[in-house]
Design an enzyme around this catalytic site. Structure first.
Site, short mmCIF file in Angstrom:
data_model
loop_
_atom_site.label_atom_id
_atom_site.label_comp_id
_atom_site.label_asym_id
_atom_site.label_seq_id
_atom_site.Cartn_x
_atom_site.Cartn_y
_atom_site.Cartn_z
N CYS A 108 -7.36 5.37 8.00
CA CYS A 108 -7.08 5.67 6.58
C CYS A 108 -7.37 4.82 5.71
O CYS A 108 -6.76 3.89 5.63
CB CYS A 108 -5.55 5.98 6.63
SG CYS A 108 -4.70 6.88 5.18
N HIS A 140 -0.93 -3.63 6.69
CA HIS A 140 -1.33 -3.29 8.08
C HIS A 140 -2.00 -4.41 8.81
O HIS A 140 -1.65 -4.55 10.10
CB HIS A 140 -2.85 -2.40 7.55
CG HIS A 140 -3.68 -1.96 8.64
ND1 HIS A 140 -3.46 -0.87 9.25
CD2 HIS A 140 -4.89 -2.23 9.18
CE1 HIS A 140 -4.19 -0.50 10.25
NE2 HIS A 140 -5.10 -1.24 10.30
N TYR A 167 3.82 1.80 13.39
CA TYR A 167 4.40 3.09 13.03
C TYR A 167 5.86 2.91 13.08
O TYR A 167 6.55 3.20 13.91
CB TYR A 167 3.84 3.98 14.03
CG TYR A 167 2.38 4.16 14.41
CD1 TYR A 167 1.40 4.12 13.29
CD2 TYR A 167 1.99 4.72 15.64
CE1 TYR A 167 0.14 4.21 13.54
CE2 TYR A 167 0.54 4.83 15.62
CZ TYR A 167 -0.16 4.59 14.65
OH TYR A 167 -1.56 4.88 14.96
N GLY A 209 0.73 -1.34 0.12
CA GLY A 209 -0.02 0.15 0.09
C GLY A 209 0.86 1.15 -0.05
O GLY A 209 0.27 2.37 -0.39
N LEU A 241 4.61 -1.55 15.83
CA LEU A 241 5.14 -2.02 14.41
C LEU A 241 4.46 -1.25 13.43
O LEU A 241 5.10 -0.93 12.25
CB LEU A 241 5.01 -3.36 14.22
CG LEU A 241 5.65 -3.88 12.91
CD1 LEU A 241 7.23 -3.79 13.10
CD2 LEU A 241 5.32 -5.60 12.76
N HIS A 293 2.15 2.93 2.69
CA HIS A 293 1.83 3.62 3.97
C HIS A 293 2.96 3.23 4.84
O HIS A 293 2.98 3.77 5.85
CB HIS A 293 0.64 3.50 4.49
CG HIS A 293 -0.30 4.39 3.89
ND1 HIS A 293 -0.40 5.57 4.42
CD2 HIS A 293 -1.33 4.26 2.92
CE1 HIS A 293 -1.73 6.27 3.65
NE2 HIS A 293 -2.02 5.18 2.71
#
Length: 537
Positions: free
Chosen positions: A179, A187, A480, A115, A478, A117
């Site tokens: 988000c 994620h 972040y 993704g 994890l 992110h």
């Protein structure tokens, strides 16, 4: 599906010789790498037609667009940032199998992206020559409301998952992030934190099965991979163990009507009292109530030209406003919540309300968009186990005003989170923790000096918080990623290096993750700057 490992070993030997003869140690001849890799993919994939359409060399006119489409942190998009030799965008599971085996044949580092992110760009930045395997095309979602489950491929986004659930049922949802452009693979494999965690805990606590391609190119489900590997990829980060293809998740029940609200106060409006009470109330209240507290610099409403701190409470309640007010009037009168502050909407509308946060609620189809604004940012994380005293909160606000731009998100734990053992998944930060903090600073300027200024701000504020957060270790989440807490070069000292950040992310679960890693990927093919290391040889 039969593993794609049955080609004659002579083919691998020829590939090795070809690469050794025609490619320099620096891999400067990227076209040669591309041609060799493409030839390998073609041999390993059946049918092999149109393989060239999913492989991009640096010479391809679409290379830059494909590379930057899913890079969410523009700190890592510059002319000086090392670019991948090749980007592979598989459209079939067999393409993933072949890409792993061909990367091994060529001896090239493979980075996996779902993704974009990744806060520190670990899925698309490397100090050595590398290939990106970007699985954004693998995004199918199959929802079965009758048995309350769904299979979702790792390249799908949270928004796409939420939308497909909503298409089938108005009283089901899934506990994950707010988000909508976040990729499923990263994620869910790292924990999956969202605004229903007090009721239903983390995403990983609601995963039933998975499909992964291992280092030998085999596709395995939960039964085939075994419980140890399955345990590792539901919270330990999938990219250390293989390529996650899909997860089977358990849907959760949501009421037809939920309630959201936002209340903001500044220091001159007794925000300190609100924050002080929030610390003890938010983690212990009804599990259907999630109240995020956001502290950020703001203009004073009483002293013109002066900076102060704004405290915003942003909430989701799984029920109607009357039920909510019964709770807040009794447990949190400092909030001053009134019925006119509350908005009753459906669960899918609450997803949109949280994700877009612009005063209006767009149509559900908006969740299918993958557009993401250009932003440079840095994040860090902490866990709070004891409420801060009022004088300490006042001191913190003073320090935030001095730093100028750093935002703190305080997220309450408790509820279902505290009922699950720390060893149930690799994610250990459960009972005993009251609050998770995310530090965030973002900027729009490309000037490196501007970036250094903001990085210094967030690191100073993180240092100031040392007395008030978890210790031995000072824990982190994890999801972040934060390279400040430690990195590995994946060399001879990888275990010692990995343990520095590993115990902060995983605490006592780190050693079990290392044992799983050593068993399933002993040569450390799947690696990054904060991956799970293997045991010392």
């Amino acid at each position: 599906m039969k593993p794609l490992t049955c080609l004659p070993s002579l083919f691998s030997l020829l590939l090795f010789i070809l690469v050794s003869l025609h490619l320099s140690p620096s891999w400067a001849a990227s076209d040669s790498v591309y041609n060799t890799f493409l030839q390998c993919l073609t041999h390993r994939t059946q049918p092999s037609d149109h393989i060239s359409n999913i492989v991009y060399s640096q010479a391809n006119s679409s290379f830059t667009k494909v590379l930057t489409s899913y890079l969410r942190n523009h700190r890592f998009i510059s002319s000086s940032t090392r670019k991948p030799l090749i980007i592979v965008t598989p459209t079939r599971e067999s393409h993933v199998q072949a890409a792993i085996l061909c990367s091994k044949d060529l001896g090239v580092h493979l980075k996996i992206q779902s993704g974009g992110h990744d806060y520190e760009g670990l899925s698309y930045v490397s100090d050595d020559e590398f290939i990106i395997l970007d699985i954004f095309n693998l995004r199918s979602i199959e929802v079965d409301v009758k048995v309350e489950t769904a299979w979702v491929q790792a390249g799908a986004t949270l928004g796409e998952l939420y939308f497909r659930i909503w298409e089938k049922s108005k009283v089901h949802g899934f506990p994950a992030g707010v988000c909508h452009t976040v990729g499923i693979g990263g994620h869910l494999s790292s924990g999956g934190y969202g605004n229903m965690l007090r009721k239903y805990s983390l995403s990983v606590d609601n995963i039933l099965d998975a499909r992964i391609v291992d280092v030998q190119g085999r596709i395995q489900d939960r039964k085939a991979m075994g419980e140890d590997l399955f345990w590792a990829i539901i919270g330990g980060g999938g990219a250390s163990f293989g390529v996650i293809l899909a997860y089977q998740i358990k849907l959760v029940s949501v009421p037809e009507t939920v309630t959201v609200f936002r209340i903001q106060k500044t220091l001159d409006q007794n925000a300190t009292d609100l924050v002080y009470k929030w610390q003890s109330m938010a983690p212990s209240t009804d599990p259907g109530l999630f109240m995020r507290l956001v502290l950020q610099p703001a203009a004073s409403k009483t002293e013109k030209g002066q900076q102060t701190i704004g405290a915003s409470v942003v909430a989701l309640f799984l029920g109607n406003s009357d039920q909510l007010l019964t709770i807040t009037d009794k447990e949190f009168p400092e909030l001053g919540l009134k019925k006119e502050n509350c908005t009753e909407i459906s669960w899918i509308e609450s997803v949109l309300w949280w994700s877009f946060d612009n005063g209006t609620i767009p149509p559900p189809e908006t969740l299918l968009s993958r557009k993401f604004p250009t932003v440079f940012f840095k994040s860090k994380s902490d866990y709070v186990q004891t409420p801060m005293a009022k004088p300490d909160l006042e001191w913190l606000c003073k320090k935030m005003i001095e730093q100028g731009k750093v935002v703190l998100q305080f997220n309450p734990l408790g509820g279902r989170m505290g009922e699950i053992p720390a060893s149930a998944t690799p994610f250990p930060h459960r009972a005993g923790n009251l609050i998770k903090i995310q530090y965030y600073v973002g900027w729009n300027e490309e000037d490196p000096e501007v970036g250094k200024k903001y990085l210094a701000q967030i690191r100073r504020l993180y240092s100031y918080m040392t007395p008030f957060v978890s210790k031995n270790p000072r824990s982190a989440i994890l999801n972040y990623r934060d390279l400040d807490i430690g990195t590995t070069t994946n060399g001879n000292n990888s275990y010692e290096e990995g343990r520095v950040y590993g115990v902060k992310y995983f605490k006592d679960n780190f050693e079990r993750l290392v044992k799983v890693k050593t068993a399933v990927d002993p040569n450390n093919f799947f690696r990054n700057e904060q991956s799970i290391p293997t045991l010392p040889k």
